[in-house]
Design a protein around this motif. Structure first.
Motif, PDB file in Angstrom:
ATOM      1  N   ASN A  81       6.319  -4.351  -7.635  1.00  0.00           N
ATOM      2  CA  ASN A  81       5.343  -3.559  -8.670  1.00  0.00           C
ATOM      3  C   ASN A  81       4.940  -4.503  -9.422  1.00  0.00           C
ATOM      4  O   ASN A  81       5.077  -4.810 -10.254  1.00  0.00           O
ATOM      5  CB  ASN A  81       5.138  -2.374  -9.188  1.00  0.00           C
ATOM      6  CG  ASN A  81       5.359  -1.107  -7.614  1.00  0.00           C
ATOM      7  OD1 ASN A  81       4.707  -0.200  -7.836  1.00  0.00           O
ATOM      8  ND2 ASN A  81       6.710  -0.649  -7.547  1.00  0.00           N
ATOM      9  N   ASP A 115       4.158   1.452  -4.986  1.00  0.00           N
ATOM     10  CA  ASP A 115       4.483   2.701  -5.148  1.00  0.00           C
ATOM     11  C   ASP A 115       3.239   3.656  -5.437  1.00  0.00           C
ATOM     12  O   ASP A 115       4.213   4.755  -5.824  1.00  0.00           O
ATOM     13  CB  ASP A 115       6.089   3.053  -5.451  1.00  0.00           C
ATOM     14  CG  ASP A 115       5.725   3.042  -6.865  1.00  0.00           C
ATOM     15  OD1 ASP A 115       5.777   2.499  -8.060  1.00  0.00           O
ATOM     16  OD2 ASP A 115       7.294   2.853  -7.166  1.00  0.00           O
ATOM     17  N   SER A 116       1.995   3.171  -6.520  1.00  0.00           N
ATOM     18  CA  SER A 116       1.626   4.365  -7.033  1.00  0.00           C
ATOM     19  C   SER A 116       0.235   3.531  -6.821  1.00  0.00           C
ATOM     20  O   SER A 116      -0.200   2.051  -7.028  1.00  0.00           O
ATOM     21  CB  SER A 116       1.941   4.514  -8.539  1.00  0.00           C
ATOM     22  OG  SER A 116       1.578   2.685  -9.614  1.00  0.00           O
ATOM     23  N   ASN A 117      -0.639   4.588  -7.271  1.00  0.00           N
ATOM     24  CA  ASN A 117      -2.065   4.659  -6.932  1.00  0.00           C
ATOM     25  C   ASN A 117      -2.354   3.537  -8.626  1.00  0.00           C
ATOM     26  O   ASN A 117      -3.281   2.632  -8.432  1.00  0.00           O
ATOM     27  CB  ASN A 117      -3.224   4.863  -7.749  1.00  0.00           C
ATOM     28  CG  ASN A 117      -3.318   6.357  -6.428  1.00  0.00           C
ATOM     29  OD1 ASN A 117      -2.255   5.875  -4.763  1.00  0.00           O
ATOM     30  ND2 ASN A 117      -3.715   7.559  -6.263  1.00  0.00           N
ATOM     31  N   VAL A 132      -1.422  -0.094  -7.585  1.00  0.00           N
ATOM     32  CA  VAL A 132      -2.420  -0.312  -6.353  1.00  0.00           C
ATOM     33  C   VAL A 132      -3.731  -0.518  -7.059  1.00  0.00           C
ATOM     34  O   VAL A 132      -4.689  -2.397  -6.641  1.00  0.00           O
ATOM     35  CB  VAL A 132      -3.026   0.698  -5.288  1.00  0.00           C
ATOM     36  CG1 VAL A 132      -4.120  -0.066  -4.235  1.00  0.00           C
ATOM     37  CG2 VAL A 132      -1.369   1.110  -4.039  1.00  0.00           C
ATOM     38  N   VAL A 171       4.014   0.084   1.479  1.00  0.00           N
ATOM     39  CA  VAL A 171       3.988   0.626  -0.178  1.00  0.00           C
ATOM     40  C   VAL A 171       5.516   0.714  -0.193  1.00  0.00           C
ATOM     41  O   VAL A 171       5.912   1.336   1.594  1.00  0.00           O
ATOM     42  CB  VAL A 171       3.326   2.408   0.975  1.00  0.00           C
ATOM     43  CG1 VAL A 171       3.906   3.317   0.444  1.00  0.00           C
ATOM     44  CG2 VAL A 171       1.886   2.347   0.647  1.00  0.00           C
ATOM     45  N   VAL A 174       7.689   6.064  -3.358  1.00  0.00           N
ATOM     46  CA  VAL A 174       7.009   6.670  -3.262  1.00  0.00           C
ATOM     47  C   VAL A 174       8.220   7.858  -2.465  1.00  0.00           C
ATOM     48  O   VAL A 174       8.807   7.803  -2.118  1.00  0.00           O
ATOM     49  CB  VAL A 174       5.367   7.151  -2.288  1.00  0.00           C
ATOM     50  CG1 VAL A 174       4.693   6.324  -2.549  1.00  0.00           C
ATOM     51  CG2 VAL A 174       6.189   5.811  -0.919  1.00  0.00           C
ATOM     52  N   ALA A 179       3.339  11.386   1.076  1.00  0.00           N
ATOM     53  CA  ALA A 179       2.722  10.671  -0.011  1.00  0.00           C
ATOM     54  C   ALA A 179       2.838   8.785   0.199  1.00  0.00           C
ATOM     55  O   ALA A 179       1.576   8.239  -0.012  1.00  0.00           O
ATOM     56  CB  ALA A 179       3.818  10.411  -1.555  1.00  0.00           C
ATOM     57  N   LEU A 181      -0.382   6.766   0.014  1.00  0.00           N
ATOM     58  CA  LEU A 181      -0.708   5.631  -0.545  1.00  0.00           C
ATOM     59  C   LEU A 181      -1.086   4.102   0.479  1.00  0.00           C
ATOM     60  O   LEU A 181      -2.155   3.155  -0.036  1.00  0.00           O
ATOM     61  CB  LEU A 181       0.614   4.819  -1.182  1.00  0.00           C
ATOM     62  CG  LEU A 181       0.668   3.837  -2.353  1.00  0.00           C
ATOM     63  CD1 LEU A 181      -1.261   4.032  -3.322  1.00  0.00           C
ATOM     64  CD2 LEU A 181       1.899   3.455  -3.083  1.00  0.00           C
ATOM     65  N   HIS A 188      -4.361   5.045   1.054  1.00  0.00           N
ATOM     66  CA  HIS A 188      -5.423   4.023  -0.325  1.00  0.00           C
ATOM     67  C   HIS A 188      -5.065   2.953  -0.303  1.00  0.00           C
ATOM     68  O   HIS A 188      -6.536   1.891  -1.219  1.00  0.00           O
ATOM     69  CB  HIS A 188      -4.621   4.561  -1.728  1.00  0.00           C
ATOM     70  CG  HIS A 188      -5.498   3.815  -2.846  1.00  0.00           C
ATOM     71  ND1 HIS A 188      -6.107   5.098  -3.530  1.00  0.00           N
ATOM     72  CD2 HIS A 188      -4.925   3.487  -3.721  1.00  0.00           C
ATOM     73  CE1 HIS A 188      -6.833   4.542  -4.189  1.00  0.00           C
ATOM     74  NE2 HIS A 188      -6.221   3.606  -5.259  1.00  0.00           N
ATOM     75  N   SER A 197       7.190   1.598 -12.826  1.00  0.00           N
ATOM     76  CA  SER A 197       6.826   2.694 -11.250  1.00  0.00           C
ATOM     77  C   SER A 197       7.670   4.080 -11.935  1.00  0.00           C
ATOM     78  O   SER A 197       8.458   4.506 -13.122  1.00  0.00           O
ATOM     79  CB  SER A 197       8.187   2.835 -10.460  1.00  0.00           C
ATOM     80  OG  SER A 197       8.088   4.008  -9.262  1.00  0.00           O
TER      81      SER A 197
END
Lengths: 367, 367
Positions: A98, A123-125, A128, A145, A156, A161, A165, A168, B266
């Motif tokens: 990330n 792994d998260s909004n 992203v 993802v 996630v 989920a 993502l 998204h 995360s």
């Protein structure tokens, strides 16, 4: 200054291993070549793409050998590692991390402009949205993802989920949805397959394809074929191998290409030897072991403790000869990847004769 | 190449700590200065010479501050470390190591020609005879006898053996007997005192003086005055301090000058955070702890696991706020010395504003 000194004392091709001052990690060329060939053959036999993780060696020439053997692309953990390998000509680079923060995003986009095959994970909004805010006005970035299929690190938590993502990402400017990535728990191929297959299925209903499904990990190396949902597998340790890989049944002790050459500097008691390899040569990584490596040729010797520049060996169980002061010994480390990270150069040999000395080019990069 | 990249991303004086990309160790100037002053005051109050071990920081400018505060000489663990500090102008250097092998002996004598106060230790006839064979035809070298007063690492086992080895040194061409050195077991000042005093007494009968009696260790730091036989004490960790020093009662958490700045990358579950500091930033040194450092401001957070570039934090016990993705946190490491050894540069700050960036000049030296 430090590095000038190191270069002065660097050994040269043709020198003999037994003449090296210690402590010093050394790599057996033939064992390494055997490791590369054996794992690539397994992946080829199962029709899996293989993406070696370069964190184990951090040396572009070695990644070149992995790709020459058939690997498709490489895996990095940091932007700066990827930069070193991009400089060396690698294009298909997956950074399994990330990426967060303005300085890293700026460097990531510079790198993305330079090479064609850069990919990261999220792994998260939060991650992203940070990527999208930066890349919306630049060359688009491919994002996978990251899924936690049981490994308990990032990712996630459910296929639902993961699919959310993915949608998204697919809807965000500047980003291309690239697929799925996971770092699984060992011996859990069925759970990994179920998670990934379910996510792929959910996304297919929306017309979203997972171009890459990247399964990974050295502990799961030879279970890769049990996860048919995956399009590729990632692993690093196998190139050198180590004590943890022997324990996992992934190699034999004679496949361990890395040894730490050390000298017995003290024999204070009949049952105690002290070597000049401590935690600044072997690291303190236990990986579930209670001691600090294998002393080759002395199977009953136990490295019971490390201080920074000393390793204390208990010889009390030794039924055969015991190493004497001045003897050089070879240690197989518990974990090879962290040893590479301590040394600026790596010495390679064939049958005890040095073949080359490589800069550990991606060592010491802060992030 | 690696180091060019590092220099490009090195922060500059005046930058703010909160803008740094992570992971990155940072040093609080005022805490460090307080640590130097406090320990020097203790040594001064007891009339003990103090010889800081530079392995903790590997930075000549910091050794300069230690000497300016009153330290008498420095302690190194490797010849190449001593070379770096000799280049920086230090003369009174004790290398607390058995030096063995032709390449090391050659460099040791070159160093001995350059500076006036070089000293090494030995705990065997093997080491002593190796030194004598080399130094017999060169500028004589001062050698101390390493004694194992209970620490269980190197060292002769009894006062009688120490005296015998001292006599052996004194009778050898090219060597000057310099005294005694030990690295004791913690909380064993009485045993240390008894061993050293008895050895001194045995040697006095032969008319052999122990010019230096060098006691040591951070665990025994504030017991130094309980060993009156010693003429000096050695310690390294105190300059930065760490979690092990807090546990030992040697400092408070607010005296820990080193933090590893990390970012939460995360939050896969409500109870789990993952930071970008793993074993390649914090090291795996446990030093008796079961987890991997203190998360400042989150006293109930537990760093349960490290992989190379990830740290997994269990937040389940947290009753207050929990760190969110993108938050920066500060980690106090279990052991500061091994962290220094991972990074090519060290960032210093005062109240969050960077004061300087120092090369960790003696890092990465093989031996």
């Amino acid at each position: 200054m430090a590095h000038d000194i190191v270069s002065e004392i660097s050994p040269k091709p043709g020198d003999r291993i037994e003449d090296l001052s210690t402590p010093r990690p050394i790599i057996d060329e033939d064992r390494m070549a055997g490791n590369i060939a054996r794992v690539q053959s397994y992946m080829d036999a199962h029709g899996l793409n293989f993406r070696p993780h370069i964190k184990t060696h951090k040396i572009p020439a070695l990644a070149g050998a992995q790709v020459a053997a058939g690997a498709k692309g490489i895996n990095c953990q940091k932007i700066t590692e990827a930069e070193v390998f991009a400089d060396a000509g690698f294009e298909d680079i997956l950074i399994t991390y990330n990426i967060i923060g303005p300085e890293k995003l700026a460097r990531l986009s510079t790198l993305n402009e330079r090479i064609g095959g850069l990919k990261v994970v999220a792994d998260s909004n939060y991650t992203v949205d940070g990527l999208s805010a930066w890349f919306a006005t630049r060359k688009p970035l491919t994002v996978l993802v990251e899924c936690d299929t049981g490994g308990g690190r990032c990712g996630v938590q459910t296929p639902e989920a993961a699919a959310a993502l993915a949608r998204h990402i697919a809807g965000k400017p500047g980003l291309i949805f690239g697929g799925l990535m996971n770092y699984p728990k060992p011996n859990s191929a069925a759970a990994t397959q179920a998670f990934l297959a379910e996510t792929i299925s959910l996304l297919k209903r929306d017309g979203i394809e997972c171009a890459i499904v990247s399964n990974g990990g050295s502990p799961s190396l030879f279970d890769a074929h049990l996860v048919p949902a995956a399009t590729e597998h990632r692993a690093g340790t196998y190139i050198y191998n180590d004590r943890s890989m022997v324990r996992a049944g992934h190699c034999r002790e004679e496949d361990c290409a890395m040894h730490i050459l050390a000298t017995v500097v003290s024999r204070p008691t009949p049952d105690r030897a002290v070597i000049d390899a401590g935690s600044k040569a072997l690291t303190s990584d236990l990986l579930g072991f209670s001691d600090h490596g294998v002393v080759v040729g002395y199977p009953e010797a136990v490295i019971t403790g490390l201080s920074e520049e000393h390793g204390v060996i208990d010889l009390s169980k030794c039924t055969g000869p015991r190493p004497e002061i001045g003897d050089k010994v070879r240690i197989i480390p518990n974990h090879t990847c962290v040893v590479s990270n301590l040394f600026d150069t790596m010495v390679f040999h064939r049958d005890g004769v040095i073949t080359r000395v490589e800069d550990v080019a991606a060592r010491g990069l802060v992030w």
